[in-house]
Motif scaffolding. Structure first.
Motif, short mmCIF file in Angstrom:
data_model
loop_
_atom_site.label_atom_id
_atom_site.label_comp_id
_atom_site.label_asym_id
_atom_site.label_seq_id
_atom_site.Cartn_x
_atom_site.Cartn_y
_atom_site.Cartn_z
N VAL A 42 28.17 46.55 40.60
CA VAL A 42 28.73 45.68 41.38
C VAL A 42 29.39 44.71 40.43
O VAL A 42 28.19 43.87 39.78
CB VAL A 42 28.10 45.09 42.23
N ALA A 43 30.82 44.60 39.78
CA ALA A 43 31.44 42.78 39.54
C ALA A 43 31.56 41.85 40.14
O ALA A 43 31.97 42.58 41.78
CB ALA A 43 32.51 43.91 38.36
N HIS A 44 31.61 41.15 39.54
CA HIS A 44 31.88 39.88 40.44
C HIS A 44 32.49 38.69 40.02
O HIS A 44 31.77 38.48 39.15
CB HIS A 44 31.10 39.98 41.69
N THR A 45 32.96 37.70 40.27
CA THR A 45 33.55 36.64 39.95
C THR A 45 33.94 35.46 41.45
O THR A 45 33.58 36.10 42.43
CB THR A 45 35.02 36.01 38.87
N ALA A 52 32.77 22.21 42.56
CA ALA A 52 32.93 23.88 42.09
C ALA A 52 33.43 24.41 42.77
O ALA A 52 33.90 25.51 41.80
CB ALA A 52 32.57 23.22 40.97
N GLY A 53 32.55 24.47 43.66
CA GLY A 53 32.49 26.22 44.26
C GLY A 53 33.28 26.31 45.98
O GLY A 53 33.12 26.64 46.27
N LYS A 54 33.67 25.38 45.75
CA LYS A 54 34.89 25.07 47.08
C LYS A 54 36.25 25.65 46.80
O LYS A 54 36.96 25.31 45.88
CB LYS A 54 35.49 23.72 47.56
N ARG A 55 37.05 26.18 47.79
CA ARG A 55 37.57 26.96 48.23
C ARG A 55 38.19 27.69 46.21
O ARG A 55 38.80 28.05 45.83
CB ARG A 55 39.15 25.72 47.87
N LYS A 56 37.48 28.89 46.16
CA LYS A 56 37.13 29.39 46.01
C LYS A 56 37.58 31.26 45.83
O LYS A 56 37.72 31.27 47.38
CB LYS A 56 36.08 30.20 45.17
N LEU A 57 38.25 32.02 44.83
CA LEU A 57 38.41 33.43 45.66
C LEU A 57 37.64 33.99 44.95
O LEU A 57 37.31 33.88 43.10
CB LEU A 57 39.87 33.81 44.61
N VAL A 58 36.68 34.90 45.68
CA VAL A 58 35.92 35.81 44.50
C VAL A 58 35.75 36.72 45.02
O VAL A 58 36.98 37.86 46.04
CB VAL A 58 34.31 35.65 46.28
N ARG A 59 36.46 37.73 43.97
CA ARG A 59 36.34 39.01 43.62
C ARG A 59 35.49 40.07 43.40
O ARG A 59 34.43 39.72 42.55
CB ARG A 59 37.37 39.14 41.76
N ILE A 60 35.29 40.89 44.38
CA ILE A 60 34.83 42.27 43.99
C ILE A 60 34.79 43.50 43.69
O ILE A 60 35.84 43.80 44.36
CB ILE A 60 33.64 42.01 45.26
N HIS A 61 34.53 44.30 42.48
CA HIS A 61 34.52 45.41 41.68
C HIS A 61 34.25 46.16 42.09
O HIS A 61 32.51 46.00 41.20
CB HIS A 61 36.18 45.37 41.19
N GLN A 81 32.24 43.87 31.53
CA GLN A 81 32.01 42.30 31.10
C GLN A 81 33.89 42.79 31.42
O GLN A 81 34.80 41.64 31.54
CB GLN A 81 31.95 42.27 29.40
N ASN A 82 34.51 43.66 30.72
CA ASN A 82 35.75 43.65 31.03
C ASN A 82 36.65 43.67 32.24
O ASN A 82 37.38 43.21 32.55
CB ASN A 82 36.67 45.89 30.55
N ILE A 83 35.83 43.75 33.47
CA ILE A 83 36.37 43.88 34.69
C ILE A 83 35.98 41.87 35.02
O ILE A 83 37.06 42.25 35.58
CB ILE A 83 35.18 44.27 35.34
N VAL A 84 35.18 42.29 34.50
CA VAL A 84 35.00 40.06 34.76
C VAL A 84 35.74 39.02 34.10
O VAL A 84 36.00 38.46 34.81
CB VAL A 84 33.67 39.60 34.44
N ALA A 85 35.98 39.86 32.64
CA ALA A 85 37.23 38.89 32.56
C ALA A 85 38.35 39.05 33.28
O ALA A 85 39.21 37.83 32.71
CB ALA A 85 37.36 39.65 30.91
#
Length: 317
Positions: A254-257, A272-281, A306-310
């Motif tokens: 599970v990768a995420h940013t 810094a944590g407001k209005r963020k888009l959390v992407r999960i793969h 690493q490739n997915i997170v980047a």
């Protein structure tokens, strides 16, 4: 265990009632202070803390009811699992509402198949509930055995439910590494077919500060730090113990940013944590395709991580 709960349960109750009683005057003060750049999210943080304490109290109440109603029933595990999932998903929904987070999920095909060993990137306390929300709940409330740090025992709801559901709280002090790895092996060997397992291979949250500390203290890991600039090098002890005693489960990564701004209180307060888009793969490796060389397996999948997170961060490799 009971000595700890004698402190944590009354502590949470007192803190919850205090927050409810003081919520309005404190939130007004927080709104005034939020004009300061480093306190922009103070009202949001205060609201989340109050909501979290309410969830803790309700969680303890629901777990007490489960004990009274189902302790001698074949529904015991399932009912405790429902409370765990309700608690985790409720906290994520609360965090999303308070901090205005959005979620984008890909790789849902990884949800198909048998139970699995989940290897999850660790960037914040917020990502501890991702496996439950995006893996367990969509799979008909499937159970997940967490392997997490013992410091989280301070949460009474987590403490009670997790012990009922065979969660392993790991001592990261290093005083008994062999003993801890044997406990990991045992909980893996005894995992039923309908339960998945979850561990953070990095062992702790990835932050620039932590990467700098590793670079200074562990020069033999410099090559790995350069290889994975957005991750921490995976600690191989826990994953190897899981894979070595794997009773036949697939592996899901599970990768995420998006949680990077929620790594500590200072970042939270700054906004810094407001209005963020959390992407999960997520991606799945079938059991039969897991090679015998677990180190090479983890390193190659960490390259993929690493490739997915980047990519999720909009970086070019």
């Amino acid at each position: 265990m009971w000595g700890r709960r004698v402190v944590t349960i009354p502590g949470v109750l007192i803190a919850c009632f205090a927050c409810i009683a003081l919520y309005l005057p404190v939130v007004l003060i927080c709104l005034i202070l939020s004009i300061l750049p480093n306190l922009r999210s103070l009202p949001n943080v205060w609201t989340f803390i109050c909501g979290y304490l309410i969830f803790e109290v309700l969680g303890v109440v629901r777990l007490a009811w489960v004990w009274l109603r189902y302790r001698n029933s074949d529904q015991w595990i399932y009912q405790n699992r429902l409370v765990q999932i309700w608690w985790a998903c409720g906290l994520l929904d609360l965090g999303a509402l308070v901090f205005r987070l959005e979620f984008e999920v890909s790789g849902q095909e990884a949800l198909e198949g048998p139970s699995a060993i989940l290897f999850v990137r660790h960037a914040s306390m917020g990502d501890t509930v991702l496996p439950v929300y995006f893996f367990s709940r969509p799979r008909d409330m499937e159970g997940i055995r967490y392997l997490i740090k013992k410091e989280l025992l301070i949460s009474p709801s987590l403490d009670i439910a997790a012990h009922r559901l065979s969660t392993l709280f790991i001592d990261r002090s290093g005083f008994d590494t062999e003993g801890e790895l044997e406990r990991v092996a045992e909980i893996t060997r005894t995992a039923p077919q309908d339960e998945s397992m979850m561990i953070y291979p990095e062992g702790t949250r990835v932050t620039p500060k932590r990467r700098a500390q590793i670079r200074t203290k562990y020069p033999h890991l410099l090559e790995q730090l350069d290889r994975w600039p957005d991750l921490l090098p995976p600690r191989l002890g826990g994953p190897t113990a899981l894979l070595s005693h794997n009773p036949g489960k697939d592996v899901v990564f599970v990768a995420h940013t998006g949680f990077e701004g929620l790594a500590n209180l200072k970042e939270l307060l700054s906004g810094a944590g407001k209005r963020k888009l959390v992407r999960i793969h997520m991606w799945r490796i079938p059991y039969k395709q897991i090679p015998e060389d677990f180190k090479e397996f983890m390193f190659s999948q960490w390259d993929t991580m690493q490739n997915i997170v980047a990519s999720q961060m909009g970086k070019t490799q």
